[in-house]
Design a protein around this motif. Structure first.
Motif, PDB file in Angstrom:
ATOM      1  N   GLN A   1      36.271  37.701  49.664  1.00  0.00           N
ATOM      2  CA  GLN A   1      35.740  36.467  49.105  1.00  0.00           C
ATOM      3  C   GLN A   1      36.034  36.338  47.599  1.00  0.00           C
ATOM      4  O   GLN A   1      35.948  35.247  47.039  1.00  0.00           O
ATOM      5  N   MET A   2      36.367  37.454  46.952  1.00  0.00           N
ATOM      6  CA  MET A   2      36.602  37.441  45.502  1.00  0.00           C
ATOM      7  C   MET A   2      38.022  36.959  45.234  1.00  0.00           C
ATOM      8  O   MET A   2      38.908  37.695  44.793  1.00  0.00           O
ATOM      9  N   GLU A   3      38.238  35.693  45.465  1.00  0.00           N
ATOM     10  CA  GLU A   3      39.571  35.120  45.549  1.00  0.00           C
ATOM     11  C   GLU A   3      40.309  35.032  44.218  1.00  0.00           C
ATOM     12  O   GLU A   3      41.526  34.860  44.187  1.00  0.00           O
ATOM     13  N   SER A   4      39.605  35.152  43.092  1.00  0.00           N
ATOM     14  CA  SER A   4      40.261  35.053  41.780  1.00  0.00           C
ATOM     15  C   SER A   4      40.644  36.411  41.196  1.00  0.00           C
ATOM     16  O   SER A   4      41.256  36.487  40.138  1.00  0.00           O
ATOM     17  N   MET A   5      40.279  37.487  41.878  1.00  0.00           N
ATOM     18  CA  MET A   5      40.422  38.825  41.298  1.00  0.00           C
ATOM     19  C   MET A   5      41.895  39.215  41.147  1.00  0.00           C
ATOM     20  O   MET A   5      42.675  39.150  42.086  1.00  0.00           O
ATOM     21  N   THR A   6      42.243  39.637  39.928  1.00  0.00           N
ATOM     22  CA  THR A   6      43.598  40.119  39.644  1.00  0.00           C
ATOM     23  C   THR A   6      43.622  41.589  39.235  1.00  0.00           C
ATOM     24  O   THR A   6      44.686  42.199  39.203  1.00  0.00           O
ATOM     25  N   VAL A   7      42.458  42.136  38.890  1.00  0.00           N
ATOM     26  CA  VAL A   7      42.375  43.553  38.517  1.00  0.00           C
ATOM     27  C   VAL A   7      41.192  44.186  39.248  1.00  0.00           C
ATOM     28  O   VAL A   7      40.058  43.696  39.156  1.00  0.00           O
ATOM     29  N   LEU A   8      41.462  45.266  39.981  1.00  0.00           N
ATOM     30  CA  LEU A   8      40.415  46.038  40.648  1.00  0.00           C
ATOM     31  C   LEU A   8      40.656  47.508  40.336  1.00  0.00           C
ATOM     32  O   LEU A   8      41.644  48.095  40.761  1.00  0.00           O
TER      33      LEU A   8
END
Length: 798
Positions: free
Chosen positions: A690-697
């Motif tokens: 659901q965290m559709e904007s995430m670019t860094v994990l």
């Protein structure tokens, strides 16, 4: 072949590809060229691939000369092509020329030159395609090796490095085989703004390639070593750079000195210590020559010649101001965006240059200010310069400040001078926007005018000392104002005097008081009259009394070492944009939630006793939550899922945190989620998709063993960065390994055959065909079925 140029601008290409088109063009070479391009490597490949005659073309020779390194693909019929052999001779000859060696044969026999080039290149270590499991693995290995050679840790020198190469040549001339039998110390000294740091960076780029594994550039030491802990940080960086290890903690300066004494004598290193102004800094970072291995080079930039005598520098190189020709060129690049002045402005330009006295900083600042202005405005500037004595550099620089178009830009400049140097640009922008300024445009204008610098590597705002001092002198006024009549107070003795004597007035808009090494108690009544106070920094200060005396105009409250166990109700500040309470004694943030609709930044890092996050219900506009290194933190409040604008969540090194609330996965706006070092955290939910904007994990150094398969369905993350235990890098490179881990996890629970569904737009997302990429990391696919919306179903063998 490695370069030896002092300026990255001398290269047209990063890499020259030499190959026989008939053998490799359609397959391997094209794939390699594409892979290099995706990694940002500008490679030259002869697209026509036709042997147009007996002689290699002049344009191809020029491409060889203008390339940093060459990569030769030796295919079975490579040596049967005269064109390829001439190309190889040119390639290897260029390498020899850069190292001031001579390729045999000269103008003699062409065949002898071919033979020598082939002999020489056969003695180099390369990549044997037969030793790799797949072509994909070979491509990845080559690209990584080229990236390392091309990047080589280069520093940005200057947009227009006028006169720099000649200075670097003078420094390089100090090096010889004889002098490098011992450690060598070179000192660059001169007045502020003369270009010491710029030349040191260019010299670092030139010489640094020969110290690929052991080099360090410690910038702005004077600014970054005001406290003993700052020197420890510099020691940590130096050790990390030279020994090539992750940064590890040093408890104090003396321990750092001992580690440097033990390690440096065994490593030939290249170190630049920029802007040194005290013996203590030298003692902490480069004690004596006995610390260093023979062949090491240490460069020190300073305004103090005596320090170079203390360290017994081998060469003391005085930085002179620029000559008239160089000055006019540098000024023209900033005033006209070209090498020379426009015809109507030649005499005016020469007059302005004469008043700058050859100082690069003044030439850049005034040139940028005069860009695109009319002749009348130039004449007005000249009339002002004529009234200023030649030695008053700050007064000349002030002309650019006076030329800012409105008070907003001036206030942003003065705020940065006093409070936001070396602060994150986005952080400062948020706070200054909260003060009613249009900070994004304002800071951009200041950067364009050369009044503020922006370090793209760490996103921090920087400022030359002369400009900073000029801004602070403007605040002090001429004649000098009384302390209570100045808009901003930053000098510690001045701040202490005003607060202790309770002489503050409504004129004061910003205060910074830092007392990290002593207990400082201030009565809150001292702030009662400061009704316009916007910016308040109290570092390790105990504020006694009623916090209601603080101005309700506060936008920034930075209070490292906040002494209380919770934030009291009396400290309610509804207009706060940023709360920065690093190293606090907080156990609980608020006993009952506070409604802070303007708050966008909440930083509570390094708070050892904090047990849980606040209730976020009343923080609707929070964008950045930083709780790094809160070792007692166990609970993240479930209301975190209600934050619709949150961009950053940083929970790094929260070692007691075992589980995240399910609601956190509803954060569609989050771009960066940092969980590294949460050593008890053992899983992430599949809801993470659901965290559709995430670019860094970032989740390395956690207890996570099973990676959510739904991660690969996050479109934004595919082009970002991912880390898990044992995996770290660009997501498009890491995802295949994540799939493999998921397959392995399924195998352990007896599910065979293993089916993993991956939503993907096309094969190219991996950077090469999906099939080959998966095979390269051990997944032997029996079948790939294209499903709806471009996803793949991969059925793996046991």
């Amino acid at each position: 072949m490695a370069s030896s140029s002092s300026s990255s601008s001398s290269w047209t290409y990063d890499l020259f590809l030499s190959f026989r088109g008939e053998d490799t063009r359609a397959g391997f070479t094209s794939e390699l060229y594409s892979a290099l391009g995706r990694s940002g490597i500008h490679a030259f490949m002869d697209d026509e691939g036709v042997e147009r005659g007996e002689e290699i073309s002049a344009s191809l020779l020029q491409a060889i000369e203008r390339s940093r390194i060459a990569l030769v693909i030796l295919s079975p019929d490579y040596a049967s092509s005269r064109w390829c052999l001439d190309e190889l001779t040119g390639t290897y000859g260029e390498a020899m020329k850069r190292h001031e060696l001579r390729l045999g044969g000269g103008g003699g026999c062409r065949v002898l030159r071919w033979r020598q080039a082939l002999t020489e290149i056969s003695n180099l270590s390369g990549f044997d395609s037969g030793t790799f499991r797949s072509e994909v693995e070979l491509l990845d290995t080559i690209v990584k090796d080229v990236l390392e050679k091309v990047d080589a840790g280069q520093l940005f020198v200057a947009e227009r490095p006028v006169g720099i190469e000649s200075q670097v040549r003078k420094l390089t001339s100090k090096l010889s085989k004889k002098t490098l039998t011992k450690a060598l110390i070179i000192g660059l000294w001169g007045m502020g703004g003369v270009g010491k740091t710029t030349v040191a960076k260019a010299f670092y780029n030139t010489i640094g390639r020969t110290f690929r594994r052991a080099r360090s550039f410690l910038a702005q030491i004077r600014e970054n070593s005001k406290h003993s802990n700052d020197l420890v940080n510099l020691q940590e960086q130096l050790i990390s750079d030279i020994i090539n290890t992750e940064v590890f903690k040093i408890p104090n300066i003396d321990r750092g000195i001992k580690i440097l004494q033990e390690r440096l004598p065994h490593i030939k290193a290249f170190i630049v210590l920029d802007d040194v102004d005290s013996v203590n800094q030298l003692n902490a970072l480069c004690g004596s020559l006995e610390w260093f291995c023979p062949g090491s080079i240490i460069v020190i930039t300073t305004r103090d010649l005596h320090l170079l005598s203390v360290i017994r520098a081998d060469h003391k190189y005085k930085m002179e101001t620029m000559n008239e020709i160089e000055s006019l060129e540098l000024f023209s690049w900033h005033a006209f965006k070209q090498k020379a002045p426009l015809e109507n402005f030649i005499e005016l330009s020469k007059n302005v240059v004469a008043y700058c006295g050859g100082l690069p900083l003044a030439l850049e600042v005034l040139g940028s200010y005069l860009f695109d202005r009319e002749i009348e405005e130039w004449e007005d500037v000249l009339s002002k310069l004529e009234r200023i004595p030649n030695d008053e550099i700050q007064a000349k620089l002030k002309i650019s400040f006076d030329g800012l178009k409105d008070d907003m830009e001036k206030n942003i400049f003065l705020d940065i001078c006093c409070f936001f140097i070396n602060k994150d640009r986005n952080y400062a922008t948020h706070i200054l926007n909260g003060c009613g300024f249009n900070a994004k445009i304002g800071i951009t204008t200041l950067i364009e005018r050369c009044l503020v610098n922006f370090n793209r590597k760490n996103n921090k705002l920087e400022m030359h000392d002369l400009l900073r001092d000029m801004g602070r002198e403007i605040i002090c006024g001429s004649p000098r104002k009384d302390l209570e009549d100045r808009s901003r107070l930053w000098f510690q003795e001045d701040v202490t005097e005003v607060l202790m004597q309770n002489t503050g007035t409504k004129v004061i808009e910003g205060i910074s008081l830092k007392k990290p090494h002593e207990v400082c108690e201030i009565d809150a009544k001292a702030f009662k009259a400061m009704r316009k106070l916007r910016l308040l920094q109290l570092e390790y200060v105990n504020l006694e009394g009623d916090y209601r005396h603080l101005s309700n105009k506060l936008r920034w409250l930075c209070w490292p070492g906040f002494p209380l166990k919770s934030i009291p109700d009396s400290l309610y500040q509804k207009n706060l944009v940023a709360i920065d309470f690093k190293y606090s004694n907080l156990r609980l943030v608020w006993k009952k939630p506070q409604l802070l609709q303007c708050l966008t930044i909440l930083i509570l890092s390094h708070s050892p006793y904090l047990r849980q996050t606040p209730d976020f219900t009343n923080l609707p506009n929070l964008e950045k939550l930083v709780l790094k290194d809160c070792p007692s933190l166990k609970i993240v409040h479930q209301s975190i899922g209600d934050l619709k604008k949150i961009i950053l969540v940083n929970l790094e090194d929260c070692k007691c945190l075992r589980v995240l609330p399910r609601s956190i996965y509803k954060l569609k706006s989050v771009k960066t989620l940092i969980l590294s070092g949460c050593s008890l955290l053992d899983h992430l939910e599949e809801d993470i998709e659901q965290m559709e904007s995430m670019t860094v994990l970032e989740a390395d150094n956690t207890a996570i063993t099973v990676v959510p398969k739904s991660l690969v369905r996050l479109e934004a993350l595919k082009h970002g960065y991912v880390s898990f235990p044992g995996l770290k890098g660009r997501a498009q490179d890491v995802f295949p390994s994540l799939i493999w881990l998921s397959c392995q996890a399924s195998r352990y629970v007896g599910g065979m055959p293993i089916t993993v569904s991956i939503q993907w737009r096309n094969d190219e997302t991996f950077g090469c065909p999906v099939w080959d990429k998966l095979r390269g990391i051990g997944i032997h696919a029996k079948h790939i079925t294209v499903l709806i919306r471009g996803s793949f179903c991969i059925i793996c063998r046991s």
